[in-house]
Write an enzyme that holds these catalytic residues in place. Structure first.
Site, PDB file in Angstrom:
ATOM      1  N   CYS A   1      -6.797   3.474  16.036  1.00 17.59           N
ATOM      2  CA  CYS A   1      -7.365   4.765  15.611  1.00 17.59           C
ATOM      3  C   CYS A   1      -8.588   5.178  16.438  1.00 17.59           C
ATOM      4  O   CYS A   1      -8.969   6.341  16.431  1.00 17.59           O
ATOM      5  CB  CYS A   1      -7.726   4.728  14.133  1.00 17.59           C
ATOM      6  SG  CYS A   1      -6.305   4.427  13.076  1.00 17.59           S
TER       7      CYS A   1
ATOM      8  N   HIS B   1     -12.877  10.619  12.497  1.00 12.39           N
ATOM      9  CA  HIS B   1     -11.525  10.092  12.334  1.00 12.39           C
ATOM     10  C   HIS B   1     -11.076  10.396  10.901  1.00 12.39           C
ATOM     11  O   HIS B   1     -11.853  10.259   9.959  1.00 12.39           O
ATOM     12  CB  HIS B   1     -11.522   8.587  12.588  1.00 12.39           C
ATOM     13  CG  HIS B   1     -10.206   7.948  12.302  1.00 12.39           C
ATOM     14  ND1 HIS B   1      -9.016   8.480  12.739  1.00 12.39           N
ATOM     15  CD2 HIS B   1      -9.875   6.828  11.607  1.00 12.39           C
ATOM     16  CE1 HIS B   1      -8.031   7.720  12.323  1.00 12.39           C
ATOM     17  NE2 HIS B   1      -8.519   6.702  11.630  1.00 12.39           N
TER      18      HIS B   1
ATOM     19  N   ASN C   1      -3.638  10.340   8.347  1.00 10.78           N
ATOM     20  CA  ASN C   1      -4.266   9.590   9.425  1.00 10.78           C
ATOM     21  C   ASN C   1      -3.287   9.519  10.599  1.00 10.78           C
ATOM     22  O   ASN C   1      -2.272   8.823  10.532  1.00 10.78           O
ATOM     23  CB  ASN C   1      -4.608   8.185   8.914  1.00 10.78           C
ATOM     24  CG  ASN C   1      -5.272   7.316   9.970  1.00 10.78           C
ATOM     25  OD1 ASN C   1      -5.312   7.672  11.140  1.00 10.78           O
ATOM     26  ND2 ASN C   1      -5.785   6.176   9.550  1.00 10.78           N
TER      27      ASN C   1
HETATM   28  O1  UT7 Z   1      -7.819   4.285  10.417  1.00  2.13           O
HETATM   29  C1  UT7 Z   1      -8.430   3.168   9.871  1.00  2.13           C
HETATM   30  C2  UT7 Z   1      -7.447   2.512   9.004  1.00  2.13           C
HETATM   31  N1  UT7 Z   1      -7.346   2.784   7.651  1.00  2.13           N
HETATM   32  C3  UT7 Z   1      -8.330   3.060   6.758  1.00  2.13           C
HETATM   33  O2  UT7 Z   1      -9.427   3.390   7.039  1.00  2.13           O
HETATM   34  C4  UT7 Z   1      -7.933   2.907   5.334  1.00  2.13           C
HETATM   35  C5  UT7 Z   1      -9.027   2.275   4.549  1.00  2.13           C
HETATM   36  N2  UT7 Z   1      -8.652   2.015   3.189  1.00  2.13           N
HETATM   37  C6  UT7 Z   1      -8.405   2.977   2.273  1.00  2.13           C
HETATM   38  O3  UT7 Z   1      -8.418   4.139   2.587  1.00  2.13           O
HETATM   39  C7  UT7 Z   1      -8.171   2.557   0.848  1.00  2.13           C
HETATM   40  O4  UT7 Z   1      -8.466   1.185   0.715  1.00  2.13           O
HETATM   41  C8  UT7 Z   1      -6.736   2.837   0.345  1.00  2.13           C
HETATM   42  C9  UT7 Z   1      -6.535   4.331   0.197  1.00  2.13           C
HETATM   43  C10 UT7 Z   1      -5.704   2.282   1.311  1.00  2.13           C
HETATM   44  C11 UT7 Z   1      -6.511   2.192  -1.007  1.00  2.13           C
HETATM   45  O5  UT7 Z   1      -7.482   2.670  -1.932  1.00  2.13           O
HETATM   46  P1  UT7 Z   1      -8.311   1.647  -2.829  1.00  2.13           P
HETATM   47  O6  UT7 Z   1      -9.164   2.447  -3.681  1.00  2.13           O
HETATM   48  O7  UT7 Z   1      -8.973   0.667  -1.903  1.00  2.13           O
HETATM   49  O8  UT7 Z   1      -7.182   0.974  -3.692  1.00  2.13           O
HETATM   50  P2  UT7 Z   1      -6.770  -0.552  -3.771  1.00  2.13           P
HETATM   51  O9  UT7 Z   1      -6.100  -1.003  -2.507  1.00  2.13           O
HETATM   52  O10 UT7 Z   1      -7.921  -1.365  -4.282  1.00  2.13           O
HETATM   53  O11 UT7 Z   1      -5.666  -0.490  -4.913  1.00  2.13           O
HETATM   54  C12 UT7 Z   1      -5.988  -0.094  -6.254  1.00  2.13           C
HETATM   55  C13 UT7 Z   1      -4.712  -0.063  -7.062  1.00  2.13           C
HETATM   56  C14 UT7 Z   1      -3.888  -1.336  -6.934  1.00  2.13           C
HETATM   57  O12 UT7 Z   1      -3.316  -1.603  -8.202  1.00  2.13           O
HETATM   58  P3  UT7 Z   1      -3.922  -2.717  -9.167  1.00  2.13           P
HETATM   59  O13 UT7 Z   1      -3.883  -3.986  -8.372  1.00  2.13           O
HETATM   60  O14 UT7 Z   1      -5.314  -2.267  -9.458  1.00  2.13           O
HETATM   61  O15 UT7 Z   1      -3.004  -2.696 -10.335  1.00  2.13           O
HETATM   62  C15 UT7 Z   1      -2.797  -0.950  -5.954  1.00  2.13           C
HETATM   63  O16 UT7 Z   1      -1.617  -1.717  -6.137  1.00  2.13           O
HETATM   64  O17 UT7 Z   1      -3.866   1.010  -6.597  1.00  2.13           O
HETATM   65  C16 UT7 Z   1      -2.559   0.489  -6.322  1.00  2.13           C
HETATM   66  N3  UT7 Z   1      -1.992   1.264  -5.233  1.00  2.13           N
HETATM   67  C17 UT7 Z   1      -1.324   2.409  -5.433  1.00  2.13           C
HETATM   68  N4  UT7 Z   1      -1.018   3.088  -6.562  1.00  2.13           N
HETATM   69  C18 UT7 Z   1      -0.330   4.242  -6.428  1.00  2.13           C
HETATM   70  C19 UT7 Z   1      -2.041   1.018  -3.900  1.00  2.13           C
HETATM   71  N5  UT7 Z   1      -1.408   1.988  -3.228  1.00  2.13           N
HETATM   72  C20 UT7 Z   1      -0.958   2.863  -4.151  1.00  2.13           C
HETATM   73  C21 UT7 Z   1      -0.238   4.062  -4.069  1.00  2.13           C
HETATM   74  N6  UT7 Z   1       0.041   4.722  -5.219  1.00  2.13           N
HETATM   75  N7  UT7 Z   1       0.160   4.603  -2.897  1.00  2.13           N
END
Ligand code: UT7
Length: 319
Positions: free
Chosen positions: A113, A246, A276
């Protein structure tokens, strides 16, 4: 003193739009979750017969037209991508052939990225030292090809697209400074771990991400690079007219804007419609801001990005 100036920008997005609602029919997710956690509403997906080079070609043609530069004037092509058309030649060489340029130096940069920020920084050094007189710098991706469409933690985040700029030397700034960093110790937090050997991919050919860890690192690294960039130029926060970040997650973008004490009205945000697009995200956002008239000549722009590696960086531009 010679500076590089951005003399034209271009962007291209494939026609097909994939909405959150459509994604929710494929994986266990919802529009509400995706918008709330990321700010993304839809993303563009390349057609099966469209490649990174195809997208890069369209963005480049627009940038060359905006710059009023003929392709024969280009003596340097640097293309940031994680999804090259071939193992080799580089997509920069494929693009060169497509555009009908002969003899310019051409190579790809792999910084995921941060690819465009790395490419722009590299091109800036060529222009500043007189080693190049007219550079085409591109970020282009068909990121959808390295997504596991059953992994809701990653497939909702990314999209395809391309952005390009043309750089020329000028006695007036121009690019004021560039700041690049990497730390390979974080190689496993965001990766496509597979490798090509003996005619096939060994291991996993899809994106693996520990989203939460990436998020925390990104917010911190981008806050630090804001300080580093301002200090290097002895500027205060209020010198920045536009943040061109970004586009990974609206919450990461908002944290960087807050660090700069910039209202969101002074941030170019495309994440809702583009998702992204990896190396394409910063040049696409720049092109959007330029073409809709928000970014004006003389404005101070802070471009920044972070990606797998980890890699991260910034470019301060007097547009
Ligand atoms: O370009 C650079 C690369 N990428 C980034 O910069 C991405 C950086 N990370 C993020 O943007 C965030 O971490 C995400 C958007 C990917 C995830 O958000 P989060 O607030 O960190 O959520 P999490 O991974 O802690 O997940 C929270 C919950 C989990 O469920 P439990 O374990 O709490 O029951 C996940 O399984 O959300 C669940 N979850 C989803 N639910 C619905 C994860 N993905 C999804 C989804 N839809 N697509």
């Amino acid at each position: 003193m010679i500076y590089s100036r951005i003399v034209g920008t271009g962007g291209y997005l494939p026609d097909r739009i994939l909405t959150n609602a459509e994604l929710a029919t494929k994986v266990d997710t919802s529009d509400e979750w995706i918008v709330g956690r990321t700010g993304i509403k839809s993303r563009h997906i390349a057609a099966e017969n469209e490649s990174t080079c195809d997208l890069a070609e369209q963005a480049s043609l627009k940038a060359l037209e905006a710059a009023n530069v003929d392709i024969s004037e280009i003596d340097l092509i640097i293309l940031g991508t994680t999804t090259p058309d071939r193992i080799y030649p580089s997509t920069a060489c494929l693009l060169q052939a497509r555009l009908g340029n002969h003899g310019a130096a051409a190579f790809d940069v792999q910084a995921v990225c941060s690819g465009f920020v790395y490419a722009l920084s590299t091109a800036d050094k060529f222009i500043k030292t007189g080693a190049a007189k007219c550079a085409l710098v591109i970020g282009a991706e068909v990121y959808s090809r390295i997504l596991n469409w059953t992994d809701r933690g990653t497939c909702i985040l990314f999209g395809d697209g391309a952005g390009a700029v043309v750089l020329k030397p000028d006695s007036e700034p121009g690019i004021l400074s560039t700041h690049l960093h990497a730390d390979g110790a974080y190689k496993d937090l965001l990766t496509v771990p597979g490798q090509v050997a003996n005619g096939r991919i060994n291991g996993d050919g899809f994106t693996k991400m520990q989203g939460n860890e990436v998020f925390k690192f990104a917010v911190n690294a981008l806050r630090n690079i804001v300080d580093e960039t301002l200090q290097a130029n002895q500027l205060d926060k209020d010198a920045i007219d536009w943040l061109v970040p970004h586009q990974a997650n609206i919450r990461i973008i908002a944290a960087t804007a807050k660090k700069l004490k910039l209202p969101m009205e002074q941030v170019i945000v495309t994440v809702a419609e583009h998702g992204n697009t990896s190396a394409a995200s910063v040049p696409l956002a720049l092109d959007v801001g330029v073409r809709d008239g928000r970014i004006q000549r003389g404005d101070m722009l802070l471009l920044e990005a972070i990606g797998g590696g980890f890699t991260w960086g910034s470019v301060l531009v007097k547009y």
